[in-house]
Scaffold this active site. Structure first.
Site, PDB file in Angstrom:
ATOM      1  N   ASP A  59       1.235   0.147  -7.647  1.00 25.50           N
ATOM      2  CA  ASP A  59       2.213   0.825  -6.797  1.00 25.50           C
ATOM      3  C   ASP A  59       1.804   0.533  -5.353  1.00 25.50           C
ATOM      4  OD1 ASP A  59       4.269   2.512  -5.900  1.00 25.50           O
ATOM      5  OD2 ASP A  59       2.936   4.246  -5.878  1.00 25.50           O
ATOM      6  N   GLU A 119       5.717  -2.729  -8.326  1.00 24.57           N
ATOM      7  CA  GLU A 119       7.002  -2.091  -8.050  1.00 24.57           C
ATOM      8  C   GLU A 119       7.644  -2.721  -6.816  1.00 24.57           C
ATOM      9  OE1 GLU A 119       8.169   2.348  -8.729  1.00 24.57           O
ATOM     10  OE2 GLU A 119       7.320   2.164  -6.721  1.00 24.57           O
ATOM     11  N   ASP A 153       0.043   8.194  -6.671  1.00 24.58           N
ATOM     12  CA  ASP A 153       0.172   6.740  -6.596  1.00 24.58           C
ATOM     13  C   ASP A 153      -0.391   6.081  -7.856  1.00 24.58           C
ATOM     14  OD1 ASP A 153       1.249   6.592  -3.833  1.00 24.58           O
ATOM     15  OD2 ASP A 153      -0.685   7.485  -3.335  1.00 24.58           O
TER      16      ASP A 153
END
Length: 172
Positions: free
Chosen positions: A7, A70, A142
């Site tokens: 992430d 992502e 996260d």
């Protein structure tokens, strides 16, 4: 198959590693790479260098077979979006330096795969990650997102593998 989910973030870059064996997944590790703002010119470069070094250590330690990152969303602050894009570049670069293929997923695709709803809240993602990986100790939001990205990638890899196998059987 060992899957690394990332992430991306400039201040906090979440990561999570899972092991996939058939339809079973198991938690290996998760954490957050932190870069703290410094002072003066070159601050961004130093932060990116720090993230690169930390993520490189994660790959050395956990030896994933594949990785997923992502996609970033564009927000109203163009400067912040560009900086986040540079952190995302580190998230793509480090696995590529290890020779890994890197999948990329939109946030809604990750949420849809893990939660079943494309606009799920962070708390729902965290809850579903904990259901998929019983007993996991998550380092923070996260890291939970990174584990969700890894789960999403594992699901898509399994689905594409089944499709390829079915096509080979049909052709063969």
């Amino acid at each position: 198959m060992r899957v690394l989910g990332i992430d991306p973030g400039l201040r906090n870059l979440g990561w999570g590693v899972i092991e996939v064996s058939g339809t079973r997944i198991a938690h290996i590790a998760n954490g957050i790479c932190h870069s703290t703002p410094g002072t003066g010119d070159g601050d961004l470069a130093q932060r990116l260098c720090s993230l690169h070094a930390q993520l490189t250590e994660v790959l050395h330690t956990h030896a994933p077979d594949t990785a997923a990152v992502e996609h970033t969303f564009v927000n109203k602050d163009a400067v912040a979006t560009l900086k986040l894009g540079q952190a995302r570049g580190i998230a793509l670069l480090v696995p590529a330096q290890f020779g890994l293929t890197v999948g990329e997923y939109a946030p809604n695709a990750v949420k849809k795969t893990v939660v079943g709803v494309g606009h799920a809240a962070k708390v729902q993602v965290d809850h579903m990650v904990r259901l998929h990986l019983p007993g996991v100790k998550i380092a923070g939001p996260d890291a939970a997102d990174a584990l969700a990205i890894a789960i999403c990638h594992a699901h898509h890899c399994q689905s594409s593998g089944r499709l390829e196998a079915a096509l080979r059987r049909a052709a063969g």
